[in-house]
Enzyme design. Sequence first.
Site, PDB file in Angstrom:
ATOM      1  N   MET A 165     -12.080   4.813  -0.783  1.00 38.39           N
ATOM      2  CA  MET A 165     -12.765   5.051   0.496  1.00 38.39           C
ATOM      3  C   MET A 165     -13.450   6.402   0.365  1.00 38.39           C
ATOM      4  SD  MET A 165      -9.706   3.565   2.819  1.00 38.39           S
ATOM      5  CE  MET A 165      -8.613   3.681   1.405  1.00 38.39           C
ATOM      6  N   ASP A 224      -4.680   3.871  -2.138  1.00 34.03           N
ATOM      7  CA  ASP A 224      -5.800   4.220  -1.263  1.00 34.03           C
ATOM      8  C   ASP A 224      -6.283   5.641  -1.534  1.00 34.03           C
ATOM      9  OD1 ASP A 224      -6.083   1.896   0.562  1.00 34.03           O
ATOM     10  OD2 ASP A 224      -3.980   2.348   0.995  1.00 34.03           O
ATOM     11  N   HIS A 274      -1.175  -1.191  -4.362  1.00 36.24           N
ATOM     12  CA  HIS A 274      -2.437  -0.850  -3.705  1.00 36.24           C
ATOM     13  C   HIS A 274      -2.466   0.659  -3.480  1.00 36.24           C
ATOM     14  CE1 HIS A 274      -5.987  -1.815  -1.255  1.00 36.24           C
ATOM     15  NE2 HIS A 274      -5.567  -0.859  -0.431  1.00 36.24           N
ATOM     16  N   SER A 330       0.848  -1.202   0.000  1.00 37.26           N
ATOM     17  CA  SER A 330       0.000   0.000   0.000  1.00 37.26           C
ATOM     18  C   SER A 330       0.875   1.241   0.000  1.00 37.26           C
ATOM     19  CB  SER A 330      -0.903   0.022   1.232  1.00 37.26           C
ATOM     20  OG  SER A 330      -1.473   1.307   1.352  1.00 37.26           O
ATOM     21  N   MET A 367     -11.745  -5.319   5.087  1.00 39.85           N
ATOM     22  CA  MET A 367     -10.951  -4.383   5.891  1.00 39.85           C
ATOM     23  C   MET A 367     -10.738  -4.990   7.274  1.00 39.85           C
ATOM     24  SD  MET A 367     -10.004  -1.836   4.156  1.00 39.85           S
ATOM     25  CE  MET A 367      -9.141  -1.075   5.551  1.00 39.85           C
ATOM     26  N   ASP A 416      -6.891  -6.143   4.167  1.00 37.63           N
ATOM     27  CA  ASP A 416      -6.217  -4.837   4.207  1.00 37.63           C
ATOM     28  C   ASP A 416      -6.301  -4.238   5.607  1.00 37.63           C
ATOM     29  OD1 ASP A 416      -5.236  -2.308   3.652  1.00 37.63           O
ATOM     30  OD2 ASP A 416      -6.894  -1.722   2.321  1.00 37.63           O
ATOM     31  N   MET A 469      -8.881   8.482  -0.423  1.00 38.78           N
ATOM     32  CA  MET A 469      -9.746   8.874   0.704  1.00 38.78           C
ATOM     33  C   MET A 469     -10.287  10.271   0.467  1.00 38.78           C
ATOM     34  SD  MET A 469      -7.336   7.679   3.824  1.00 38.78           S
ATOM     35  CE  MET A 469      -6.579   6.062   3.880  1.00 38.78           C
ATOM     36  N   HIS A 503      -8.260   1.312  -4.231  1.00 35.80           N
ATOM     37  CA  HIS A 503      -9.227   1.117  -3.142  1.00 35.80           C
ATOM     38  C   HIS A 503      -9.869   2.462  -2.829  1.00 35.80           C
ATOM     39  CE1 HIS A 503      -9.633   0.119   1.468  1.00 35.80           C
ATOM     40  NE2 HIS A 503     -10.809   0.242   0.877  1.00 35.80           N
TER      41      HIS A 503
HETATM   42  C1  DX5 Z   1      -6.353   1.924   5.385  1.00 29.24           C
HETATM   43  C2  DX5 Z   1      -5.919   1.574   3.984  1.00 29.24           C
HETATM   44  C3  DX5 Z   1      -4.824   0.590   3.953  1.00 29.24           C
HETATM   45  C4  DX5 Z   1      -3.574   1.008   4.662  1.00 29.24           C
HETATM   46  C5  DX5 Z   1      -2.952  -0.225   5.257  1.00 29.24           C
HETATM   47  O1  DX5 Z   1      -7.532   2.618   5.367  1.00 29.24           O
HETATM   48  O2  DX5 Z   1      -6.994   1.033   3.231  1.00 29.24           O
HETATM   49  O3  DX5 Z   1      -4.541   0.140   2.639  1.00 29.24           O
HETATM   50  O4  DX5 Z   1      -2.640   1.656   3.841  1.00 29.24           O
HETATM   51  O5  DX5 Z   1      -1.871   0.136   6.015  1.00 29.24           O
HETATM   52  P1  DX5 Z   1      -1.186  -0.840   7.054  1.00 29.24           P
HETATM   53  O6  DX5 Z   1      -0.695  -2.026   6.309  1.00 29.24           O
HETATM   54  O7  DX5 Z   1      -0.120  -0.003   7.638  1.00 29.24           O
HETATM   55  O8  DX5 Z   1      -2.251  -1.222   8.078  1.00 29.24           O
HETATM   56 ZN    ZN Z   2      -6.536   0.038   1.268  1.00 29.53          ZN
END
Ligand code: DX5
Ligand code: ZN
Length: 216
Positions: A68, A35, A33, A8, A137, A175, A37, A66
């Site tokens: 969010m 993310d 990956h 990620s 998650m 994740d 947000m 991903h």
């Molecule tokens: C959290 C993200 C993850 C995050 C995971 O909301 O969706 O992908 O980057 O990070 P670690 O592996 O540090 O928990």
């Molecule tokens: Zn993620």
Amino acid sequence: MKRYVAPSLLAADFGNLREDILMVNNSEADYFHCDIMDGVFVPNLSFGFPVLEHIKKYAEKPLDVHLMTIEPEKYIRRYKKAGADILTVHLEACDHLHRVVQEIKSEGMMAGVSLNPHTSVRLLENILAHVDMILIMSVNPGYGGQTFIEHSYSKIATLREMCDNVNPGILIEVDGGVDLSNAGRLYETGVNILVAGTAVFKANDPVKMISDLKKA
Ligand code: DX5
Ligand code: ZN
């Protein structure tokens, strides 16, 4: 069952993002990956299209994006244009999940559906046949570096059983809080793709960590 690792980039060094992308290119990792947000669906902001396009420019492996965000349906085509290969939306963010999944696939991307820790996998019953991937998650989304939630194992086991009947080829991704202490058990429980942010990018040797996670 095939084992995949998706580092990620949220935990990467954004000041030297290209370096970290090249490290992932030269490792045994399978996906990037990414993310996204929006500060509404989750209490944090990450990055958007311009950064995604730069990741795509250097990445030699598929982008696993991903979302969010609320209203993910507004930007499906733009994510495709920015380079997404897998596009995952949250079940909790979609009133018309089936339509969103169809739209993602019609743009030529693999469609994923993600569940927050409190959401039952039973709610996936009527969408499982239509999706390529389910993302469980194992922390509350919004931040990297959180502690793995233990009840994720039983969710994954139940989900794998449900998939065996309806869609055995589906990919299950997990994740949040993934590291060497839980990776082996996660694969054994039915996971195909481990997402790891902190475990990879804060490791002394990230390339070795990726390889160790795959073999866990
Ligand atoms: C959290 C993200 C993850 C995050 C995971 O909301 O969706 O992908 O980057 O990070 P670690 O592996 O540090 O928990
Ligand atoms: Zn993620």
